[in-house]
Enzyme design. Structure first.
Site, PDB file in Angstrom:
ATOM      1  N   ASP A  13       2.588  -5.318  -6.940  1.00 32.94           N
ATOM      2  CA  ASP A  13       1.288  -4.317  -7.401  1.00 32.94           C
ATOM      3  C   ASP A  13       2.735  -2.648  -6.748  1.00 32.94           C
ATOM      4  O   ASP A  13       1.365  -1.557  -7.421  1.00 32.94           O
ATOM      5  CB  ASP A  13       0.352  -3.971  -6.145  1.00 32.94           C
ATOM      6  CG  ASP A  13      -0.676  -5.074  -6.167  1.00 32.94           C
ATOM      7  OD1 ASP A  13      -0.881  -5.588  -6.424  1.00 32.94           O
ATOM      8  OD2 ASP A  13      -0.649  -5.115  -4.855  1.00 32.94           O
ATOM      9  N   LYS A  16       4.399  -3.515 -12.145  1.00 35.59           N
ATOM     10  CA  LYS A  16       5.609  -4.489 -12.898  1.00 35.59           C
ATOM     11  C   LYS A  16       4.642  -4.903 -14.949  1.00 35.59           C
ATOM     12  O   LYS A  16       5.675  -5.165 -15.396  1.00 35.59           O
ATOM     13  CB  LYS A  16       5.799  -5.502 -12.727  1.00 35.59           C
ATOM     14  CG  LYS A  16       6.458  -5.420 -11.022  1.00 35.59           C
ATOM     15  CD  LYS A  16       6.591  -6.891 -10.579  1.00 35.59           C
ATOM     16  CE  LYS A  16       5.296  -7.553  -9.550  1.00 35.59           C
ATOM     17  NZ  LYS A  16       4.564  -6.704  -8.645  1.00 35.59           N
ATOM     18  N   GLY A  40      -1.673 -10.280  -9.886  1.00 40.72           N
ATOM     19  CA  GLY A  40      -2.440  -8.828 -11.280  1.00 40.72           C
ATOM     20  C   GLY A  40      -2.216  -8.019 -11.594  1.00 40.72           C
ATOM     21  O   GLY A  40      -1.713  -6.930 -11.704  1.00 40.72           O
ATOM     22  N   HIS A  41      -1.817  -8.446 -12.999  1.00 40.06           N
ATOM     23  CA  HIS A  41      -0.531  -7.900 -13.555  1.00 40.06           C
ATOM     24  C   HIS A  41      -1.899  -6.813 -14.775  1.00 40.06           C
ATOM     25  O   HIS A  41      -1.962  -7.470 -15.816  1.00 40.06           O
ATOM     26  CB  HIS A  41       0.503  -8.252 -14.848  1.00 40.06           C
ATOM     27  CG  HIS A  41       1.170  -9.206 -13.393  1.00 40.06           C
ATOM     28  ND1 HIS A  41       2.427  -9.128 -13.887  1.00 40.06           N
ATOM     29  CD2 HIS A  41       1.568  -8.552 -12.296  1.00 40.06           C
ATOM     30  CE1 HIS A  41       3.453  -9.691 -13.100  1.00 40.06           C
ATOM     31  NE2 HIS A  41       2.713  -9.261 -11.493  1.00 40.06           N
ATOM     32  N   GLN A 226       5.224 -10.128  -7.337  1.00 40.20           N
ATOM     33  CA  GLN A 226       4.826 -10.116  -6.210  1.00 40.20           C
ATOM     34  C   GLN A 226       6.157  -8.813  -6.199  1.00 40.20           C
ATOM     35  O   GLN A 226       6.218  -8.544  -6.641  1.00 40.20           O
ATOM     36  CB  GLN A 226       4.675 -11.029  -5.225  1.00 40.20           C
ATOM     37  CG  GLN A 226       3.463 -11.768  -4.723  1.00 40.20           C
ATOM     38  CD  GLN A 226       3.200 -12.915  -6.288  1.00 40.20           C
ATOM     39  OE1 GLN A 226       4.338 -13.528  -6.087  1.00 40.20           O
ATOM     40  NE2 GLN A 226       2.224 -13.160  -6.660  1.00 40.20           N
TER      41      GLN A 226
HETATM   42  P1  IMP Z   1      -1.154 -15.720  -0.892  1.00 36.74           P
HETATM   43  O1  IMP Z   1       0.355 -15.497  -2.161  1.00 36.74           O
HETATM   44  O2  IMP Z   1      -2.553 -15.883  -2.037  1.00 36.74           O
HETATM   45  O3  IMP Z   1      -0.361 -17.376  -0.152  1.00 36.74           O
HETATM   46  O4  IMP Z   1      -1.022 -14.533  -0.103  1.00 36.74           O
HETATM   47  C1  IMP Z   1      -0.166 -14.362   0.801  1.00 36.74           C
HETATM   48  C2  IMP Z   1       0.245 -12.558   0.768  1.00 36.74           C
HETATM   49  O5  IMP Z   1       0.865 -12.369  -0.214  1.00 36.74           O
HETATM   50  C3  IMP Z   1      -0.860 -11.751   1.125  1.00 36.74           C
HETATM   51  O6  IMP Z   1      -1.352 -10.972   1.887  1.00 36.74           O
HETATM   52  C4  IMP Z   1      -1.535 -11.357  -0.054  1.00 36.74           C
HETATM   53  O7  IMP Z   1      -2.208 -10.059   0.011  1.00 36.74           O
HETATM   54  C5  IMP Z   1       0.245 -11.120  -0.824  1.00 36.74           C
HETATM   55  N1  IMP Z   1      -0.107 -10.841  -2.056  1.00 36.74           N
HETATM   56  C6  IMP Z   1       0.257 -12.238  -2.971  1.00 36.74           C
HETATM   57  N2  IMP Z   1       0.317 -12.427  -4.291  1.00 36.74           N
HETATM   58  C7  IMP Z   1       0.283 -10.479  -4.520  1.00 36.74           C
HETATM   59  C8  IMP Z   1       0.174  -9.765  -5.443  1.00 36.74           C
HETATM   60  O8  IMP Z   1       0.195  -9.767  -6.265  1.00 36.74           O
HETATM   61  N3  IMP Z   1       0.603  -8.992  -4.458  1.00 36.74           N
HETATM   62  C9  IMP Z   1       0.547  -7.822  -3.848  1.00 36.74           C
HETATM   63  N4  IMP Z   1       0.494  -8.913  -2.657  1.00 36.74           N
HETATM   64  C10 IMP Z   1       0.217 -10.092  -3.395  1.00 36.74           C
END
Ligand code: IMP
Length: 424
Positions: A13, A16, A40-41, A226
């Site tokens: 977040d 990017k 989510g971009h 991420q």
């Molecule tokens: P998962 O990727 O859904 O398995 O989530 C694992 C961890 O990564 C959690 O804490 C999510 O909130 C975090 N996470 C996954 N994708 C994002 C992202 O695009 N932005 C911020 N946090 C993320």
């Protein structure tokens, strides 16, 4: 011709999407190499806002090629919905501007069920706080070599056979362990088929496409999702995502050898985190609230409120070491306006001494105490600043401090969500 990579240096977040969108004019090909629709971009143009979860953020101009690499996990339903949403916003997605690697693993309905059931079954402190999008279970199947890949969408019989092979184990878990309803293979095939039929024309050899682009002298931009602290190996394990978010994975996740001419590390001017896990500089107080409200810090995938805190140079130093940025893009600087003084975490106190890099032991990040340096803030509105010289003195000092500490120039500074609100 060059290779550019844009990556997140914190817990995701960082903004990017905006940076990729801005730099897209310099590239002909934009490729995602990891993650899925947990990302989510957000892209904001003068009159429209788009939130992309799977399609690379370079999709808005008409003449670009966007690719989804083998390292991504792809939910066919979500991708089709995203294509429809873009269509409504006047952006047409066709096999001419979007390609999907045949090796990309598909997120199936049972991955999503398992992701949610597992999180539900965990007690509060053990929950990862995943996005519930099936990301982890899909990567697990990839590693267990029972995954279903995008190329399998071309053969209905193969698809059904693979679903049938996978289901007994998934249903055993769902029914016996998590007390959830079992799934039926034919039902899953029924759900997937319309999306699969629509996506088959988009299947490509992404590795070859990148090679062809390079041979034609084109610039390829690799779009990270991420951030470094969510990396499966280098992040705050186990509170991480399931893929390598570091720049090195751009190579394996697309099928192209690693040679980045430019690596742009996106740094939010403060820190946020969504989901569970340690966050040493978190501010559970009016400062954190200021950042949360002024920065509209809600997850663009799940809508969850993001936790907010001061900038953490310890994790950023590690991001520099792991990913080698040539440039920083500092985003959301405007959000700090209104704070009289600004703290920056320069080290952690851990087991009686000050350390400059995060400790390596599991969960050790919960045991550190941030050491802060205090810098003067300001209340000026900086959202219309067009050059670095337009910025107030204290804002300039803040940027210079980050540059010095990280030994990397900040060539992009974002002072608002719009494309125009950027100092290049
Ligand atoms: P998962 O990727 O859904 O398995 O989530 C694992 C961890 O990564 C959690 O804490 C999510 O909130 C975090 N996470 C996954 N994708 C994002 C992202 O695009 N932005 C911020 N946090 C993320």
């Amino acid at each position: 011709m060059s290779n550019i990579i844009v990556f997140g240096t914190q817990w995701g977040d960082e903004g990017k999407g905006k940076i990729v969108d801005l730099l897209t004019e310099r590239a002909q090909v934009i490729v995602r190499f990891q993650g899925g629709n947990n990302a989510g971009h957000t892209l904001v143009t003068r009159d429209k806002k788009f939130i992309l979860h799977l399609i690379p953020s370079g999709i808005l101009p008409p003449d670009k090629t966007c690719l989804i690499g083998n390292g991504v996990v792809l939910d066919p339903e979500v991708l089709c919905r995203e294509m429809d949403d873009l269509h409504k916003g006047g952006i047409e997605i066709t096999p001419a501007n979007l390609g999907i690697s045949k090796k990309t693993h598909l997120i199936m309905p049972y991955h999503k069920e398992l992701d949610r059931a597992r999180e539900k079954a965990k007690s509060g402190k053990d929950r990862i706080g995943t996005t519930g999008r099936g990301i982890g279970p899909c990567y697990e199947d990839k590693m267990s070599r029972v995954g279903i890949r995008a190329g399998d969408m071309q053969d209905r019989d193969l698809l059904l056979a693979k679903i049938k092979k996978a289901l007994p184990e998934k249903n055993a878990l769902l029914e016996s362990l998590y007390k959830e309803e079992p799934l039926q293979a034919e039902e899953i095939l029924g759900i997937i088929t319309p999306y699969a039929d629509r996506l088959v024309p988009y299947l490509k050899d992404v590795s070859l496409k990148i090679q062809e682009a390079r041979e034609a002298g084109q610039t390829v931009m690799f779009e990270g999702a991420q951030g470094v602290q969510l990396d499966i190996d280098h992040g705050t394990y186990p509170f991480v995502t399931s893929s390598n978010t570091v720049t090195g994975n751009a190579s394996a996740g697309t099928g192209s050898y690693y040679s980045m001419d430019e690596a742009i590390g996106v740094v939010k001017a403060y820190t946020t985190r969504v989901g569970q896990g340690p966050f040493p500089t978190q501010q559970d107080n009016p400062v954190g609230e200021h950042m949360q409200v002024q920065g509209a810090e809600y997850g663009s995938t799940t809508g969850r409120k993001r936790r907010c805190g001061w900038l953490d140079l310890v994790i950023l130093r590690e991001a520099v070491r792991l990913c080698g940025p040539t440039t920083l893009a500092i985003t959301k600087l405007d959000v700090l306006s209104g704070l009289d003084s600004i703290k920056v975490c320069t080290a952690y106190e851990y087991q009686g001494r000050d350390i400059l890099y995060p400790p390596q032991e599991e969960n050790s990040m919960s045991a550190v105490t941030p050491v802060y340096q205090e810098l003067p803030g300001g209340s000026e509105d900086i959202s219309q600043c067009k050059t670095r010289r337009d910025l107030p003195h204290n804002a300039r000092m803040y940027i210079e401090h980050i540059e010095e500490e990280l030994k990397t120039p900040a060539e992009i500074i974002s002072v608002g969500p719009d494309r125009e609100q950027t100092i290049m």
